[in-house]
Scaffold this motif. Structure first.
Motif, short mmCIF file in Angstrom:
data_model
loop_
_atom_site.label_atom_id
_atom_site.label_comp_id
_atom_site.label_asym_id
_atom_site.label_seq_id
_atom_site.Cartn_x
_atom_site.Cartn_y
_atom_site.Cartn_z
N PRO A 1 0.69 -0.83 -0.03
CA PRO A 1 -0.24 -0.10 -0.26
C PRO A 1 0.65 1.53 0.07
O PRO A 1 0.17 2.22 -0.19
N PHE A 2 2.47 0.99 0.51
CA PHE A 2 2.65 2.39 0.39
C PHE A 2 3.58 2.77 -0.86
O PHE A 2 3.85 1.65 -1.69
N ASN A 3 4.30 3.86 -0.93
CA ASN A 3 5.12 3.81 -2.57
C ASN A 3 7.07 3.04 -2.07
O ASN A 3 7.42 3.42 -3.74
N ASP A 4 6.30 2.78 -1.39
CA ASP A 4 8.21 2.07 -0.94
C ASP A 4 7.33 0.94 -1.20
O ASP A 4 7.13 -0.04 -0.26
N LYS A 5 8.61 -0.36 -1.54
CA LYS A 5 8.08 -1.47 -2.31
C LYS A 5 9.55 -1.84 -1.57
O LYS A 5 9.26 -3.71 -1.33
N ASN A 6 9.74 -1.82 0.00
CA ASN A 6 10.28 -1.96 1.36
C ASN A 6 8.98 -2.69 1.88
O ASN A 6 9.51 -3.63 2.36
N TRP A 7 8.01 -2.26 1.93
CA TRP A 7 6.53 -3.02 3.14
C TRP A 7 6.04 -3.74 2.10
O TRP A 7 5.73 -3.63 1.57
#
Length: 110
Positions: A22-28
């Motif tokens: 759900p975030f713009n950060d693909k780490n999550w």
């Protein structure tokens, strides 16, 4: 269990679950219940290890933190309800599976 893929695959084998980004950060990577969309596992990379935030019964939080140096108060979540599990090879896989299962059941629709 060592990789993000290992954790995701294990979580997807639990009934009615899906992975979410759900975030713009693909780490999550978030693992959710299909019936209520609640998150039961937050998977991310930090300090060269995969970490998993898992919900835990308040009475058990300190037990795990005191007995496993790689189980710490949750990163970015309420530390009174969540622990972070650092997959550095020091926690027996059975404990990791149990903690994922606990989080899954604590967040499941009743």
């Amino acid at each position: 269990m060592k990789t993000r893929k290992d954790v995701i695959e294990y979580c997807l084998n639990l009934e009615n679950t899906y992975e979410d980004y759900p975030f713009n950060d693909k780490n999550w990577t978030l693992m959710r219940h299909k019936e209520n969309n609640k998150v039961f596992a937050w998977i991310f990379n930090k300090e060269d290890h995969i970490w998993i935030n898992l919900k835990c019964e308040p009475d058990w939080l300190d037990f795990y933190r005191q007995n496993y140096s790689s189980i710490v108060p949750a990163f970015h979540l309420n530390k009174d309800h969540w622990n972070s599990i650092i997959l550095d090879g020091t926690i027996p896989e059975g404990i990791i599976y149990d903690l994922i299962g606990r989080s899954y059941h604590l967040t499941k629709q009743r």
